[in-house]
Design a protein around this motif. Structure first.
Motif: not given
Length: 545
Positions: A387-410
């Motif tokens: 499918r056609q998709f925006n690469m920047q948006q895909l990266l943001n969605e991945v980082l959003l889904s991993l935010r709980p894990h990333l917030k626990k680190t520096q």
């Protein structure tokens, strides 16, 4: 695919070589001679004019002092004996106004008068040549006091015409010389190419009739004679080799007869072994596929836990704001029933209501956006269709889904990707690859409490997407790096590591995306993972980013 080679004959090559050398030598010699002769004549003319203008300046001193124009005109008329001089002007300097004025002149009959050049006095202190004429100015002075200036204009047309005539003569000589060289080159190439043509005919006879008994005769030229002897030696060796091949073929036939029986016996044994191996491989592939799917579901479960944590925050704020608004409404209702409602109280209620409704709207909108992003990530993980998709948006969605894990680190995570980059590919495998790489860094690359750096860079080139993932963590030991894509390879076997993360990434890159992956790492210096895969199409506006 056979490439076409452009060939040429020795005859034409030899002739062209001789002609080229002669042409270059003649051209260099003639052009150099003409140029040096022209420079010499120009220099002589300038020296002659310099002497003449000095003489004129000296003779003009008395005329300018006495202001005798008639005498100076008569003296200048004698310049008619010098054909190269076309015009001479004498300018007198007014000692009071320091202005120049015309005093006397000489104009050759075939040239006519020439405009005054008072404005160009400073420019013509040195000889100036333009359009076949040389112009020069000389000051007239006595005891360092300038009385005036002499302007002289001469022609170098005679030199130019002489040079043209000389060039024509040189060209005729060059043409005659090239004709002589051409005739000599033809005679020379005939002497060289005739023996070569005979040898070529022998080679063609061997290739056509496979007659290896022919031999080349001796020639007068030493080099060609050596070539003929080498050809004859080659024919002797070919005959001997053919005889050995006949003997070898007979031996091979005998060996083949004995080997056929052994091959038949071993083929039956190999068929049975191969069937057993195929069954074993099918079983292993089945188990491996099940384990990989389990790994995918485990990753999806971690993402769902993160979704619940992220969505709870805006929903909780919305609930708090709605409860507060409900209390305010109850207070206003009581005041209204008791007829104690004031305009100030109503204004505060309206203002507080707007603020609470704004809080409720913003948090509900944020929760809806989070759920939409998480939904797209979940759909992409379970769907491997194009499918056609925006690469920047895909990266943001991945980082959003991993935010709980990333917030626990520096850790500091940076993304370098064109904002409007839209491609056609499989977002599901790309999503899963990024999640696995980031989680791998969080689990394996850094110690607890360490502030690391993770960077993701995306660029396009020749209809391929290049994704570079890098962290500055511990790195990977050499013995692990060589087997990092093998299943069940992990450095945290006792701490819950399955060893399937990088194996899953490798399968997604090479099979789902039909791409390539490479790992570069040194122990203690972090890791860099390079992924590139083909894309179906790309947004034209971002192809040059």
């Amino acid at each position: 695919m056979t490439s076409t080679i452009r060939t040429t004959s020795m005859k034409s090559a030899l002739i062209w070589l001789v002609m080229l050398i002669c042409s270059l030598a003649l051209a260099i010699a003639l052009l150099s001679s003409n140029y040096l002769d022209y420079q010499r004549q120009q220099q002589q003319l300038q020296q002659q004019l310099a002497g003449l203008i000095n003489i004129i300046a000296i003779d003009t001193q008395t005329s300018l002092q006495s202001n005798n124009k008639l005498r100076e005109e008569q003296r200048l008329s004698t310049l008619s004996e010098v054909p190269v001089i076309k015009n001479v002007h004498i300018y007198q300097l007014n000692p009071e106004t320091k202005q120049l004025k015309f005093f006397a002149s000489y104009n050759r009959r075939d040239t006519g008068p020439w405009p005054l050049q008072i404005a160009r006095i400073d420019e013509l202190t040195e000889p100036v040549q333009q359009q076949n004429y040389i112009e020069q100015v000389k000051p007239v002075s006595i005891d360092n006091e300038i009385l005036g200036y002499v302007y002289l204009r001469a022609s170098d047309k005679d030199i130019t015409e002489a040079q043209q005539l000389q060039l024509l003569i040189n060209l005729l000589i060059a043409v005659f010389s090239l004709v002589v060289c051409y005739v000599m080159a033809i005679k020379l190439q005939q002497r060289f190419t005739k023996p070569i043509a005979g040898l070529l005919e022998l080679v063609q006879q061997v290739a056509r009739n496979k007659d290896y008994k022919v031999r080349a005769p001796a020639t007068e030229l030493q080099e060609l004679n050596q070539l003929n002897r080498a050809f004859n030696t080659m024919m002797d060796r070919v005959e001997g080799q053919l005889h050995k091949m006949e003997l070898a073929e007979q031996e091979i036939m005998q060996l083949n007869q004995s080997l056929e029986q052994k091959i038949h016996e071993r083929t039956s044994a190999l068929k049975a072994s191969n069937q057993e191996l195929l069954n074993t491989l099918a079983t292993l592939h089945k188990y491996q596929t099940q384990i990989v799917e389990t790994e995918k579901m485990a990753s999806l479960g971690q993402m769902v836990a993160g979704i619940a944590h992220e969505v709870n925050t805006p929903i909780g704020l919305g609930v708090t704001a709605s409860t507060l608004l409900q209390d305010k409404v109850h207070q206003i209702e009581l005041a209204f029933e008791n007829k104690t409602l004031s305009s100030n109280q109503l204004a505060r209620f309206l203002n507080d209501s707007k603020e609470n409704l704004g809080i409720i709207y913003r948090n509900l909108e944020r929760a809806a956006g989070l759920i939409s992003s998480f939904k797209q990530v979940a759909v992409d993980q379970s769907n491997e269709s194009l499918r056609q998709f925006n690469m920047q948006q895909l990266l943001n969605e991945v980082l959003l889904s991993l935010r709980p894990h990333l917030k626990k680190t520096q850790h500091q995570l940076t993304v370098n990707c064109p904002t409007e980059l839209t491609i056609t590919s499989k977002p599901g495998p790309i999503n899963q690859i990024l999640i696995n790489l980031i989680m791998n860094s969080l689990i394996h690359a850094f110690d607890e409490g360490q502030a690391g750096e993770i960077s993701i860079e995306v660029k396009l080139q020749d209809h391929r997407c290049y994704l570079s993932y890098r962290d500055n963590g511990k790195g990977v030991p050499e013995h692990i790096r060589k087997r990092i894509f093998d299943p069940f390879v992990t450095t945290r076997r006792g701490d819950g590591g399955s060893g399937l993360g990088m194996h899953l990434v490798y399968n997604l890159v090479t099979q789902a995306l039909n791409g390539k992956i490479d790992v570069q790492s040194t122990l203690g210096e972090g890791i860099q993972i390079l992924v590139d895969f083909p894309i179906g199409s790309v947004s034209p506006s971002k192809l040059n980013n």
